[in-house]
Design a protein around this motif. Structure first.
Motif, PDB file in Angstrom:
ATOM      1  N   LEU A  89       0.818  -1.205   0.000  1.00 47.54           N
ATOM      2  CA  LEU A  89       0.000   0.000   0.000  1.00 47.54           C
ATOM      3  C   LEU A  89       0.862   1.269   0.000  1.00 47.54           C
ATOM      4  CD1 LEU A  89      -2.897   1.227   0.396  1.00 47.54           C
ATOM      5  CD2 LEU A  89      -2.435   1.102   2.843  1.00 47.54           C
ATOM      6  N   LEU A  90       1.918   1.268   0.813  1.00 49.31           N
ATOM      7  CA  LEU A  90       2.752   2.455   0.971  1.00 49.31           C
ATOM      8  C   LEU A  90       3.957   2.478   0.029  1.00 49.31           C
ATOM      9  CD1 LEU A  90       2.643   2.783   4.863  1.00 49.31           C
ATOM     10  CD2 LEU A  90       1.251   3.983   3.159  1.00 49.31           C
ATOM     11  N   GLY A  91       4.196   1.372  -0.662  1.00 49.01           N
ATOM     12  CA  GLY A  91       5.269   1.340  -1.644  1.00 49.01           C
ATOM     13  C   GLY A  91       6.662   1.204  -1.069  1.00 49.01           C
ATOM     14  N   GLY A  92       6.833   0.375  -0.037  1.00 51.24           N
ATOM     15  CA  GLY A  92       8.160   0.187   0.542  1.00 51.24           C
ATOM     16  C   GLY A  92       8.211  -0.994   1.479  1.00 51.24           C
ATOM     17  N   LYS A  93       9.398  -1.223   2.019  1.00 52.97           N
ATOM     18  CA  LYS A  93       9.621  -2.308   2.982  1.00 52.97           C
ATOM     19  C   LYS A  93       9.238  -1.811   4.368  1.00 52.97           C
ATOM     20  CE  LYS A  93      13.355  -5.450   4.528  1.00 52.97           C
ATOM     21  NZ  LYS A  93      12.619  -5.899   5.638  1.00 52.97           N
ATOM     22  N   ILE A  94       8.426  -2.595   5.049  1.00 53.50           N
ATOM     23  CA  ILE A  94       7.895  -2.204   6.359  1.00 53.50           C
ATOM     24  C   ILE A  94       8.642  -2.926   7.474  1.00 53.50           C
ATOM     25  CG2 ILE A  94       5.862  -2.286   7.874  1.00 53.50           C
ATOM     26  CD1 ILE A  94       5.564  -0.293   5.591  1.00 53.50           C
ATOM     27  N   SER A  95       8.981  -2.170   8.512  1.00 55.56           N
ATOM     28  CA  SER A  95       9.501  -2.737   9.752  1.00 55.56           C
ATOM     29  C   SER A  95       8.858  -1.981  10.901  1.00 55.56           C
ATOM     30  CB  SER A  95      11.032  -2.643   9.813  1.00 55.56           C
ATOM     31  OG  SER A  95      11.451  -1.292   9.736  1.00 55.56           O
ATOM     32  N   ARG A  96       8.857  -2.601  12.067  1.00 55.99           N
ATOM     33  CA  ARG A  96       8.236  -1.994  13.249  1.00 55.99           C
ATOM     34  C   ARG A  96       9.203  -0.983  13.856  1.00 55.99           C
ATOM     35  NH1 ARG A  96       3.252  -3.754  15.440  1.00 55.99           N
ATOM     36  NH2 ARG A  96       3.123  -3.147  17.594  1.00 55.99           N
ATOM     37  N   ALA A  97       8.724   0.184  14.213  1.00 53.57           N
ATOM     38  CA  ALA A  97       9.548   1.179  14.907  1.00 53.57           C
ATOM     39  C   ALA A  97       9.730   0.736  16.354  1.00 53.57           C
ATOM     40  CB  ALA A  97       8.881   2.548  14.855  1.00 53.57           C
ATOM     41  N   ASP A  98      10.913   0.947  16.909  1.00 51.78           N
ATOM     42  CA  ASP A  98      11.122   0.632  18.323  1.00 51.78           C
ATOM     43  C   ASP A  98      10.601   1.786  19.179  1.00 51.78           C
ATOM     44  OD1 ASP A  98      13.105   2.660  18.297  1.00 51.78           O
ATOM     45  OD2 ASP A  98      14.760   1.228  18.337  1.00 51.78           O
ATOM     46  N   ALA A  99      10.642   1.614  20.488  1.00 49.92           N
ATOM     47  CA  ALA A  99      10.082   2.609  21.405  1.00 49.92           C
ATOM     48  C   ALA A  99      10.705   3.985  21.207  1.00 49.92           C
ATOM     49  CB  ALA A  99      10.247   2.146  22.849  1.00 49.92           C
ATOM     50  N   ASP A 100      12.023   4.038  21.014  1.00 54.35           N
ATOM     51  CA  ASP A 100      12.676   5.327  20.786  1.00 54.35           C
ATOM     52  C   ASP A 100      12.231   5.944  19.463  1.00 54.35           C
ATOM     53  OD1 ASP A 100      14.060   5.179  23.199  1.00 54.35           O
ATOM     54  OD2 ASP A 100      15.865   4.328  22.275  1.00 54.35           O
ATOM     55  N   GLY A 101      12.076   5.107  18.445  1.00 52.12           N
ATOM     56  CA  GLY A 101      11.622   5.591  17.142  1.00 52.12           C
ATOM     57  C   GLY A 101      10.206   6.128  17.192  1.00 52.12           C
ATOM     58  N   VAL A 102       9.342   5.458  17.962  1.00 54.14           N
ATOM     59  CA  VAL A 102       7.963   5.931  18.120  1.00 54.14           C
ATOM     60  C   VAL A 102       7.967   7.294  18.797  1.00 54.14           C
ATOM     61  CG1 VAL A 102       5.763   5.517  19.304  1.00 54.14           C
ATOM     62  CG2 VAL A 102       6.947   3.629  18.156  1.00 54.14           C
ATOM     63  N   ARG A 103       8.727   7.417  19.876  1.00 56.37           N
ATOM     64  CA  ARG A 103       8.765   8.692  20.604  1.00 56.37           C
ATOM     65  C   ARG A 103       9.357   9.804  19.734  1.00 56.37           C
ATOM     66  NH1 ARG A 103       7.901  10.109  25.732  1.00 56.37           N
ATOM     67  NH2 ARG A 103       8.064   8.020  26.583  1.00 56.37           N
ATOM     68  N   GLU A 104      10.398   9.486  18.979  1.00 53.83           N
ATOM     69  CA  GLU A 104      11.020  10.496  18.124  1.00 53.83           C
ATOM     70  C   GLU A 104      10.045  10.973  17.037  1.00 53.83           C
ATOM     71  OE1 GLU A 104      14.636  10.775  14.904  1.00 53.83           O
ATOM     72  OE2 GLU A 104      14.937   9.514  16.671  1.00 53.83           O
ATOM     73  N   ALA A 105       9.328  10.038  16.415  1.00 61.90           N
ATOM     74  CA  ALA A 105       8.419  10.376  15.323  1.00 61.90           C
ATOM     75  C   ALA A 105       7.160  11.087  15.797  1.00 61.90           C
ATOM     76  CB  ALA A 105       8.038   9.123  14.546  1.00 61.90           C
ATOM     77  N   SER A 158      -6.487  12.953  11.362  1.00 65.26           N
ATOM     78  CA  SER A 158      -5.197  12.302  11.131  1.00 65.26           C
ATOM     79  C   SER A 158      -4.689  12.499   9.707  1.00 65.26           C
ATOM     80  CB  SER A 158      -5.308  10.800  11.414  1.00 65.26           C
ATOM     81  OG  SER A 158      -6.201  10.187  10.488  1.00 65.26           O
ATOM     82  N   GLY A 159      -5.574  12.923   8.814  1.00 67.04           N
ATOM     83  CA  GLY A 159      -5.199  13.042   7.414  1.00 67.04           C
ATOM     84  C   GLY A 159      -4.927  11.688   6.781  1.00 67.04           C
ATOM     85  N   ALA A 160      -5.505  10.638   7.351  1.00 68.71           N
ATOM     86  CA  ALA A 160      -5.222   9.275   6.925  1.00 68.71           C
ATOM     87  C   ALA A 160      -6.019   8.882   5.691  1.00 68.71           C
ATOM     88  CB  ALA A 160      -5.525   8.299   8.057  1.00 68.71           C
ATOM     89  N   GLU A 161      -5.416   7.987   4.941  1.00 67.03           N
ATOM     90  CA  GLU A 161      -6.087   7.336   3.821  1.00 67.03           C
ATOM     91  C   GLU A 161      -6.736   6.065   4.376  1.00 67.03           C
ATOM     92  OE1 GLU A 161      -4.765   4.741  -0.117  1.00 67.03           O
ATOM     93  OE2 GLU A 161      -3.320   6.120   0.784  1.00 67.03           O
ATOM     94  N   VAL A 162      -8.002   5.837   4.036  1.00 69.70           N
ATOM     95  CA  VAL A 162      -8.693   4.616   4.453  1.00 69.70           C
ATOM     96  C   VAL A 162      -8.200   3.474   3.577  1.00 69.70           C
ATOM     97  CG1 VAL A 162     -10.937   3.480   4.726  1.00 69.70           C
ATOM     98  CG2 VAL A 162     -10.703   5.932   5.210  1.00 69.70           C
ATOM     99  N   ALA A 163      -7.823   2.368   4.197  1.00 68.12           N
ATOM    100  CA  ALA A 163      -7.239   1.269   3.427  1.00 68.12           C
ATOM    101  C   ALA A 163      -7.475  -0.066   4.121  1.00 68.12           C
ATOM    102  CB  ALA A 163      -5.733   1.505   3.263  1.00 68.12           C
ATOM    103  N   ASP A 164      -7.240  -1.140   3.358  1.00 70.81           N
ATOM    104  CA  ASP A 164      -7.328  -2.495   3.886  1.00 70.81           C
ATOM    105  C   ASP A 164      -5.912  -3.029   4.053  1.00 70.81           C
ATOM    106  OD1 ASP A 164     -10.204  -2.762   3.852  1.00 70.81           O
ATOM    107  OD2 ASP A 164     -10.044  -2.784   1.662  1.00 70.81           O
ATOM    108  N   PHE A 165      -5.463  -3.148   5.291  1.00 74.08           N
ATOM    109  CA  PHE A 165      -4.120  -3.655   5.559  1.00 74.08           C
ATOM    110  C   PHE A 165      -4.086  -4.587   6.768  1.00 74.08           C
ATOM    111  CE2 PHE A 165      -4.636   0.510   7.460  1.00 74.08           C
ATOM    112  CZ  PHE A 165      -4.256   0.312   8.776  1.00 74.08           C
TER     113      PHE A 165
END
Length: 168
Positions: A89-105, A158-165
């Protein structure tokens, strides 16, 4: 669990998660009633039990990395994210953000991440399953607070796109 309602107030100049959440809500034209559950609403199951709603009405704000860039998947509490589908859907390789990455983003800790008002703009997608409910519940900046909104408000704010994922 019994909630403690919190009435939104004007920002006090502090930079706490609650104040940042309320600032973010105001920026998208919302003034939500925050409900606090001291026992915690960190997981979708805890939140649904505390609020007294269906598990599917809980909005999980999950941060992933798409080719290294943070993205937000707003997922029904009853569903899991299919990272292959999300990547397609997003056109890339997906990985889970770690706790620090979530807080930073986002500026928030895992379990308290709201669907909007983040530290940086995030591409967002919302699980179509959330649109089947009249109202849904999302984190309000901390792991023990939630707020209620309509699925339409969720998509708009959220400005989100509705999708099936979702997996399955």
């Amino acid at each position: 669990m019994s909630p403690e309602s919190e009435t939104p107030r004007a920002p006090s100049g502090r930079s706490g998660a609650r104040e940042r959440f309320l600032d973010g809500a105001a920026q998208v034209g919302m003034s939500p009633e925050i409900r606090r559950f001291p026992e915690g609403t960190r997981t979708a199951e805890q939140a649904a039990a505390a609020v007294g709603c269906e598990l599917g009405q809980i909005v999980k704000s999950l941060v992933f990395l798409c080719d290294g860039q943070p993205v937000l998947a707003l997922t029904s509490g009853a569903n899991r994210v299919d990272t292959t589908r999300l990547g397609e859907l997003l056109g890339g390789k997906i990985s889970r953000a770690d706790a620090d990455g979530v807080r930073e983003a986002t500026g928030y800790a895992i379990g308290g991440t709201p669907p909007f008002g983040h530290a940086q703009p995030l591409q967002a997608v919302v699980d179509r399953a959330l649109l089947t409910y009249d109202t849904v519940w999302a984190a309000a900046g901390t792991p023990d607070t939630v707020f209620e909104l309509t699925p339409g408000e969720l998509v708009d704010a959220s400005g989100a796109e509705v999708a099936d994922f979702a997996a399955g």
